[in-house]
Write a protein that holds these residues in place. Structure first.
Motif, mmCIF file in Angstrom:
data_model
loop_
_atom_site.group_PDB
_atom_site.id
_atom_site.type_symbol
_atom_site.label_atom_id
_atom_site.label_comp_id
_atom_site.label_asym_id
_atom_site.label_seq_id
_atom_site.Cartn_x
_atom_site.Cartn_y
_atom_site.Cartn_z
ATOM 1 N N THR A 44 0.829 -1.196 0.000
ATOM 2 C CA THR A 44 0.000 0.000 0.000
ATOM 3 C C THR A 44 0.867 1.251 0.000
ATOM 4 O O THR A 44 1.832 1.346 0.754
ATOM 5 C CB THR A 44 -0.928 0.015 1.239
ATOM 6 O OG1 THR A 44 -1.661 -1.216 1.280
ATOM 7 C CG2 THR A 44 -1.900 1.174 1.196
ATOM 8 N N ALA A 90 0.440 5.657 -0.199
ATOM 9 C CA ALA A 90 -0.459 6.809 -0.143
ATOM 10 C C ALA A 90 0.290 8.032 -0.652
ATOM 11 O O ALA A 90 1.465 8.237 -0.339
ATOM 12 C CB ALA A 90 -0.946 7.045 1.284
ATOM 13 N N ASP A 138 -0.226 12.402 -1.583
ATOM 14 C CA ASP A 138 -1.059 13.571 -1.307
ATOM 15 C C ASP A 138 -1.484 14.241 -2.604
ATOM 16 O O ASP A 138 -1.134 13.794 -3.703
ATOM 17 C CB ASP A 138 -0.344 14.544 -0.364
ATOM 18 C CG ASP A 138 0.929 15.153 -0.953
ATOM 19 O OD1 ASP A 138 1.183 15.043 -2.182
ATOM 20 O OD2 ASP A 138 1.675 15.769 -0.181
ATOM 21 N N GLN A 173 -8.083 4.509 -3.969
ATOM 22 C CA GLN A 173 -9.231 5.108 -3.280
ATOM 23 C C GLN A 173 -8.801 6.467 -2.746
ATOM 24 O O GLN A 173 -7.624 6.670 -2.456
ATOM 25 C CB GLN A 173 -9.668 4.229 -2.101
ATOM 26 C CG GLN A 173 -10.070 2.823 -2.476
ATOM 27 C CD GLN A 173 -11.399 2.769 -3.205
ATOM 28 O OE1 GLN A 173 -12.247 3.635 -3.062
ATOM 29 N NE2 GLN A 173 -11.578 1.736 -4.015
ATOM 30 N N THR A 174 -9.736 7.371 -2.633
ATOM 31 C CA THR A 174 -9.419 8.660 -2.012
ATOM 32 C C THR A 174 -9.915 8.647 -0.577
ATOM 33 O O THR A 174 -10.907 7.998 -0.243
ATOM 34 C CB THR A 174 -10.072 9.843 -2.752
ATOM 35 O OG1 THR A 174 -11.477 9.668 -2.771
ATOM 36 C CG2 THR A 174 -9.544 9.969 -4.159
ATOM 37 N N GLN A 175 -9.174 9.354 0.247
ATOM 38 C CA GLN A 175 -9.548 9.556 1.641
ATOM 39 C C GLN A 175 -9.284 11.013 1.968
ATOM 40 O O GLN A 175 -8.420 11.647 1.346
ATOM 41 C CB GLN A 175 -8.741 8.656 2.566
ATOM 42 C CG GLN A 175 -8.972 7.186 2.335
ATOM 43 C CD GLN A 175 -8.127 6.315 3.253
ATOM 44 O OE1 GLN A 175 -7.350 6.796 4.065
ATOM 45 N NE2 GLN A 175 -8.281 5.012 3.113
ATOM 46 N N GLU A 176 -10.007 11.523 2.930
ATOM 47 C CA GLU A 176 -9.778 12.896 3.348
ATOM 48 C C GLU A 176 -8.868 12.895 4.568
ATOM 49 O O GLU A 176 -9.120 12.189 5.547
ATOM 50 C CB GLU A 176 -11.099 13.587 3.675
ATOM 51 C CG GLU A 176 -10.939 15.075 3.895
ATOM 52 C CD GLU A 176 -12.264 15.779 4.041
ATOM 53 O OE1 GLU A 176 -12.385 16.593 4.980
ATOM 54 O OE2 GLU A 176 -13.161 15.525 3.224
ATOM 55 N N ALA A 177 -7.800 13.677 4.501
ATOM 56 C CA ALA A 177 -6.887 13.816 5.636
ATOM 57 C C ALA A 177 -7.528 14.715 6.685
ATOM 58 O O ALA A 177 -8.512 15.415 6.421
ATOM 59 C CB ALA A 177 -5.559 14.410 5.157
ATOM 60 N N THR A 178 -6.958 14.731 7.872
ATOM 61 C CA THR A 178 -7.518 15.544 8.959
ATOM 62 C C THR A 178 -7.510 17.028 8.624
ATOM 63 O O THR A 178 -8.330 17.781 9.132
ATOM 64 C CB THR A 178 -6.746 15.311 10.266
ATOM 65 O OG1 THR A 178 -5.358 15.558 10.036
ATOM 66 C CG2 THR A 178 -6.939 13.896 10.773
ATOM 67 N N SER A 193 -7.103 15.887 0.092
ATOM 68 C CA SER A 193 -7.304 14.532 -0.418
ATOM 69 C C SER A 193 -6.012 13.738 -0.341
ATOM 70 O O SER A 193 -4.925 14.251 -0.613
ATOM 71 C CB SER A 193 -7.764 14.572 -1.879
ATOM 72 O OG SER A 193 -9.052 15.134 -1.970
ATOM 73 N N VAL A 208 -4.868 6.535 -1.847
ATOM 74 C CA VAL A 208 -4.306 5.307 -1.294
ATOM 75 C C VAL A 208 -4.422 4.202 -2.333
ATOM 76 O O VAL A 208 -5.523 3.885 -2.797
ATOM 77 C CB VAL A 208 -5.027 4.904 0.009
ATOM 78 C CG1 VAL A 208 -4.430 3.616 0.577
ATOM 79 C CG2 VAL A 208 -4.960 6.039 1.030
ATOM 80 N N ARG A 262 -3.663 0.249 -3.278
ATOM 81 C CA ARG A 262 -3.341 -1.100 -2.840
ATOM 82 C C ARG A 262 -2.871 -1.858 -4.080
ATOM 83 O O ARG A 262 -3.557 -1.866 -5.100
ATOM 84 C CB ARG A 262 -4.556 -1.746 -2.196
ATOM 85 C CG ARG A 262 -4.813 -1.138 -0.821
ATOM 86 C CD ARG A 262 -6.078 -1.625 -0.164
ATOM 87 N NE ARG A 262 -6.240 -1.072 1.161
ATOM 88 C CZ ARG A 262 -6.531 0.204 1.433
ATOM 89 N NH1 ARG A 262 -6.671 1.065 0.460
ATOM 90 N NH2 ARG A 262 -6.671 0.623 2.678
#
Length: 124
Positions: A8, A10, A12, A91-96, A100, A103, A105
Motif C-alpha cells: 500500500t 499513499a 497527497d 481510493q481517495t480519503q480525506e486527511a484531517t 485529499s 491510497v 493497494r
C-alpha cells in the motif's frame, strides 16, 4: 497501513508519497522510508509519466477519474529500472486537514520488461 501485508502506498494532492508500507517498498525494490517524500512519478515508468500528470491534474480540477475505485493493471518502475506488472486499486480519503489523500493497494510484481517500452528486449 504500515502493518498490512498488502502493498500500500499513499500520495497527497501534491503528487508526493506520504506513506508506504514495507510490502509496497519491497515489491518495488525500495526501503519504505526512502519512498516517503518522493514524487509518485519515481515509481511510474517514464513513458507513462505525462499521461499520469495530465490525468491527475484533470482529477484535481474536475473531480472526475477513470481509475479511482477500479482495479487497473499497468507497469510500475522498480528501483533497479526494470518494469514490473502490477494491479492497483486507488481510493481517495480525506486527511484531517481536509486535503485529499490517494491510497493505492497493489498486487503483482511480475517482470514486464527492462527497456521501458512495454515489450521484452530483443535478444540476439
Amino acid at each position: 497501513m504500515q502493518e498490512s501485508s498488502t502493498p500500500t502506498i499513499a500520495a497527497d494532492d501534491g503528487n508526493r508519497i506520504i506513506a508506504a508500507n514495507t510490502a509496497a517498498a519491497d515489491l518495488q525494490g525500495w526501503h519504505a522510508g526512502d519512498l516517503i517524500g518522493q514524487r509518485i512519478t519515481a515509481i511510474i515508468p517514464e513513458h507513462l509519466r505525462e499521461r499520469h500528470i495530465a490525468a491527475f491534474t484533470s482529477l484535481l480540477l474536475t473531480g472526475q477519474s477513470h481509475i479511482l475505485g477500479r482495479q487497473v493493471t499497468m507497469p510500475a518502475l522498480h528501483r533497479d529500472g526494470r518494469l514490473i506488472e502490477i494491479s492497483l486499486c486507488i481510493q481517495t480519503q480525506e486527511a484531517t486537514d481536509g486535503r485529499s489523500v490517494f491510497v493505492a493497494r497493489l498486487t503483482g510484481g511480475n517482470r514486464s520488461s527492462s527497456n521501458g517500452t512495454g515489450t521484452a528486449p530483443a535478444t540476439g
